[in-house]
Design a protein around this motif. Structure first.
Motif, PDB file in Angstrom:
ATOM      1  N   ALA A  66       4.095  -4.237  -5.233  1.00 56.52           N
ATOM      2  CA  ALA A  66       4.890  -3.593  -4.705  1.00 56.52           C
ATOM      3  C   ALA A  66       4.329  -2.121  -4.687  1.00 56.52           C
ATOM      4  CB  ALA A  66       6.130  -3.189  -5.864  1.00 56.52           C
ATOM      5  N   GLN A  67       3.860  -1.503  -6.043  1.00 58.67           N
ATOM      6  CA  GLN A  67       3.052  -0.560  -6.347  1.00 58.67           C
ATOM      7  C   GLN A  67       2.162   0.144  -5.294  1.00 58.67           C
ATOM      8  OE1 GLN A  67       1.030  -0.458 -10.438  1.00 58.67           O
ATOM      9  NE2 GLN A  67       2.050   1.821 -10.569  1.00 58.67           N
ATOM     10  N   LYS A  68       0.780  -0.396  -5.724  1.00 56.95           N
ATOM     11  CA  LYS A  68      -0.246  -0.190  -4.483  1.00 56.95           C
ATOM     12  C   LYS A  68       0.018   0.712  -3.090  1.00 56.95           C
ATOM     13  CE  LYS A  68      -4.377  -0.101  -3.384  1.00 56.95           C
ATOM     14  NZ  LYS A  68      -5.293   0.790  -4.351  1.00 56.95           N
ATOM     15  N   PRO A  69       1.142  -0.285  -2.421  1.00 59.48           N
ATOM     16  CA  PRO A  69       1.175   0.434  -1.503  1.00 59.48           C
ATOM     17  C   PRO A  69       1.519   2.021  -1.363  1.00 59.48           C
ATOM     18  CG  PRO A  69       1.698  -1.844  -1.279  1.00 59.48           C
ATOM     19  CD  PRO A  69       1.499  -1.536  -2.669  1.00 59.48           C
ATOM     20  N   THR A  70       3.184   2.065  -2.881  1.00 59.50           N
ATOM     21  CA  THR A  70       3.396   2.960  -2.532  1.00 59.50           C
ATOM     22  C   THR A  70       2.032   4.298  -2.829  1.00 59.50           C
ATOM     23  OG1 THR A  70       3.862   2.887  -5.211  1.00 59.50           O
ATOM     24  CG2 THR A  70       5.033   2.575  -3.408  1.00 59.50           C
ATOM     25  N   LEU A  71       1.223   4.131  -3.403  1.00 56.97           N
ATOM     26  CA  LEU A  71       0.006   5.458  -4.002  1.00 56.97           C
ATOM     27  C   LEU A  71      -0.458   5.188  -3.209  1.00 56.97           C
ATOM     28  CD1 LEU A  71      -0.447   3.385  -7.451  1.00 56.97           C
ATOM     29  CD2 LEU A  71       0.550   4.989  -7.210  1.00 56.97           C
TER      30      LEU A  71
END
Length: 295
Positions: A177-182
């Motif tokens: 979930a974190q990866k795309p936000t970065l």
């Protein structure tokens, strides 16, 4: 080296430094949880650790004065990361370590990087590089070798095993979930938001934390503050920096360095002498991580 190569080399060096710090800090967390957990139960420990981390990350974010407004999709992913990885993962792991020996814990929690590599290939279009899969298999074999000596004498109960599986799954969900936000948001902002959401998730244990804080010795409270500042605020911050510049699957496999480091740390800090097979397993973990970095 050309002028174009120089910034790339600098970025790669910073990313490697961030990854190195992260795995060292997370390895120390296993030792810290073992010590602090003697005086703080799972929920209060999770709340206290995340509250300290949220305050530290918030101060760092305020100092940068950089904020990018998340989209609805990014908010949804950050909330998922915060609840799953920062909230549920910490609660599950803290409680599991009260029930399950370290070897069994290492084997089950480290299902997480395998899940990350597999689902990153599917959901994040990272594919399935041959050396990544080979390295993941070798590293996981090393973790199994680390866990075998403890598992032989294990008194793990079923709930502890289930909690570790939950921890592994929520770890993988959080990273994915974190990866795309970065791709668009600053890593520090995403980390702070996720940590704050994790703290809110653990709010039901705030009264118990206040009660245990008054009874716990100063050393245990200092350990809790360390867990909040170093393995949480600093290490999740450096993880976010590295994740923004590395494939999720490849970065996840590097965390297989954590179990052998935790074994060595327990040997030094807690006088827990590891079995010879555990040392062999540690070497196999390092070999697997090295293989996963090949292209």
């Amino acid at each position: 080296m050309t002028l174009t190569d120089a910034p790339r080399t600098t970025t790669q060096a910073k990313t490697l430094a961030a990854i190195t710090f992260t795995v060292l800090a997370w390895a120390s967390a296993f030792i810290g949880i073992r010590w602090v957990g003697q005086h703080y139960t799972a929920g209060p420990l999770a709340f206290g650790r995340l509250a300290v981390g949220t305050l530290a990350l918030g101060a760092a974010l305020a100092a940068t004065r950089r904020w990018v407004t998340p989209t609805r999709r990014e908010w949804a992913l950050i909330v998922l990361c915060g609840i799953a990885w920062f909230g549920i993962y910490n609660l599950a792991l803290n409680e599991a370590e009260r029930r399950v020996d370290a070897g069994t814990a290492a084997m089950l929690v480290n299902l997480g990087p395998i899940l990350i590599a597999l689902f990153a290939g599917i959901l994040l279009n990272e594919g399935f590089p041959r050396w990544l899969l080979i390295g993941a298999g070798v590293a996981f074999t090393g973790v199994v070798l680390i866990g075998i000596p403890s598992a032989r004498n294990s008194h793990a109960d079923a709930l502890g095993v289930v909690l570790l599986i939950v921890a592994a799954i929520t770890y993988a969900i959080g990273v994915l979930a974190q990866k795309p936000t970065l791709r668009r948001l600053p890593a520090l902002q995403v980390t702070w938001l996720a940590c704050a959401i994790g703290t809110i998730t653990c709010l039901p244990w705030a009264p118990a934390f206040t009660h245990q804080l008054t009874d716990a010795p100063a050393g245990a409270t200092a350990g809790l503050v360390y867990l909040g500042l170093v393995p949480t605020a600093l290490a999740f911050g450096t993880w976010g920096y590295a994740l923004a510049r590395t494939d999720a699957g490849r970065l996840g496999i590097t965390t297989y360095v954590v179990p052998p480091l935790a074994v060595l740390g327990g040997w030094i800090a807690l006088d827990e002498t590891p079995a010879g097979l555990a040392l062999v397993g540690g070497a196999v973990c390092l070999l697997g991580v090295g293989l996963s970095r090949k292209r």
